[in-house]
Design an enzyme around this catalytic site. Structure first.
Site, PDB file in Angstrom:
ATOM      1  N   ASP A 127      -3.120  -0.967   9.360  1.00  0.00           N
ATOM      2  CA  ASP A 127      -3.203  -0.349   8.047  1.00  0.00           C
ATOM      3  C   ASP A 127      -1.833  -0.257   7.380  1.00  0.00           C
ATOM      4  O   ASP A 127      -0.817  -0.044   8.038  1.00  0.00           O
ATOM      5  CB  ASP A 127      -3.790   1.059   8.207  1.00  0.00           C
ATOM      6  N   GLU A 130      -3.322  -5.450   6.815  1.00  0.00           N
ATOM      7  CA  GLU A 130      -3.619  -5.040   5.451  1.00  0.00           C
ATOM      8  C   GLU A 130      -2.262  -4.921   4.758  1.00  0.00           C
ATOM      9  O   GLU A 130      -1.579  -3.899   4.868  1.00  0.00           O
ATOM     10  CB  GLU A 130      -4.373  -3.712   5.404  1.00  0.00           C
TER      11      GLU A 130
END
Length: 403
Positions: free
Chosen positions: A72, A125
């Site tokens: 993330d 990401e």
């Protein structure tokens, strides 16, 4: 699983001031505090912290047999000035904004996970154009950095552009046509995942099918056409829970997906079960047709047939496997039937057959089909020596292969 080395909580039970002073976080408070989330950032320059994080990544893969790690907020790790104004950050030793410690940590993490856990995948990401997110760590890019070593990167540009397109009324889509074609400008800059992110279906943004305009039939039809376009587009596919059966309600972590929508007693065969069956057939076709995945990172594996049919809301392109065998994908995002629609094709094939049609009755569509086989005309079209005359179903994607 979502693996988050970008930040950690300040809670009493967490790692903040673990031994009474900064240990996992940077000793400089300006470097330690994450400006967006009220959390702390790891000090990636400390060997103890890096060992802890790398060991944690391999732990999930080795002990719990996790198939992959989606990392993330990688961008917040890579830039010293992320969400910071002038005067709130200090350049690195070369005078740049790159967090060299974070770069080194990500390289070590990816190299170690791939070495120790063959078969897993790491996915970034990363929301900027950082060069070499999916480049091997021992290959240096134009910026002077080695690759970060991720297996795949989320294509967030494709996600936002394509969702913006399909959320428009069909009569307005002609003005947003480029939002569906722009992804091919940069499709080969990284190894991409095409994600429909969890972030896009929470906090009032609505489920995927509810983003589509029109009545319930048109919403489901557009949902199916979009999935057909997505599965044919270069890159890997990632849905969020409920999208594989067109859940209408927004995701709620309190009770999970609305599985009851698939219960035959609910009479959902033509609604939610039809979409579920389509996703199953998309996956079955994907595995059996190498043109859909074999040359995902090779520009020679894709060719536009017609990327400019904005007035018709049509996108037509060819995918090729390693042997040159093609698959023709035609997506039509208007709620009308278009008979005798001319599409250019290679001239070495005597006939083509429809192998997937998202408008099929079993998926809940209107069952406008192309009878097989379709014999091409010797009439040139779209720069190709032959052409097919197709019947395009409303709000549908059709796949064809040489018979």
């Amino acid at each position: 699983m979502d693996w988050v080395p970008a930040h950690f909580p300040r809670d009493d039970w967490a790692l903040a001031e673990f031994d009474g002073k900064p240990l996992y976080e940077h000793e400089d408070p300006a470097r330690a505090a994450h400006p967006d989330w009220g959390t702390l950032e790891f000090d990636y320059g400390r060997k103890e912290v890096r060992n802890f994080l790398v060991a944690n990544a391999t732990y999930w893969c080795e002990e719990f047999h996790i198939d992959g790690l989606r990392v993330d907020a990688v961008a917040s790790m890579l830039y010293l000035d992320y969400s910071r104004e002038d005067g709130q950050w200090t350049p690195n030793e070369h005078g740049g904004r790159e967090n060299l410690d974070a770069v080194s940590f990500l390289q070590e993490m990816n190299a170690t996970v791939y070495r120790r856990c063959p078969g897993v995948v790491t996915i970034a990401e990363e929301s900027t154009a950082w060069d070499g997110v999916t480049r091997a760590t021992h290959h240096t890019g134009p910026g002077g950095f080695g690759g970060l070593g991720f297996g795949l990167k989320w294509n967030m540009g494709w996600m936002h552009d394509s969702l913006g397109y399909v959320s428009k009324e069909p009569v307005h889509r002609r003005y947003h046509h480029h939002e569906m074609t722009f992804s091919m400008v940069y499709a080969y800059s990284e190894n991409y995942v095409l994600p429909i992110s969890h972030d896009e279906v929470v906090h009032g943004k609505g489920s995927l099918v509810s983003k589509m305009p029109g009545d319930w039939w048109q919403r489901r039809a557009t949902h199916r056409a979009y999935l057909g376009f997505m599965w044919a587009h270069p890159g890997k596919q990632l849905l969020f829970m409920g999208q594989e059966f067109a859940q209408g309600a927004e995701w709620a972590e309190g009770h999970g997906p609305d599985w009851w929508l698939l219960d035959p007693a609910y009479g959902a065969e033509a609604d939610h079960r039809g979409v579920r069956d389509l996703v199953r057939d998309l996956n079955t076709a994907y595995r059996s047709v190498p043109a859909l995945w074999q040359r995902d990172t090779d520009p020679g594996g894709f060719a536009w047939v017609d990327g400019d049919a904005a007035e018709d809301n049509v996108f037509a392109f060819l995918r090729y496997d390693a042997e040159g065998a093609p698959l023709l994908a035609v997506s039509h995002f208007s709620p009308v039937v278009r008979p005798e629609y001319v599409v250019g094709v290679p001239d070495e094939y005597a006939a083509w057959q429809e192998v997937l049609n998202t408008d099929a009755a079993r998926y809940g569509g209107s069952d406008v089909r192309n009878p097989a086989p379709l014999k091409p005309d010797a009439t040139p079209a779209h720069g190709r020596a032959a052409s097919l005359r197709l019947t395009l179903p409303p709000l549908a994607t059709v796949w064809l292969r040489p018979a």
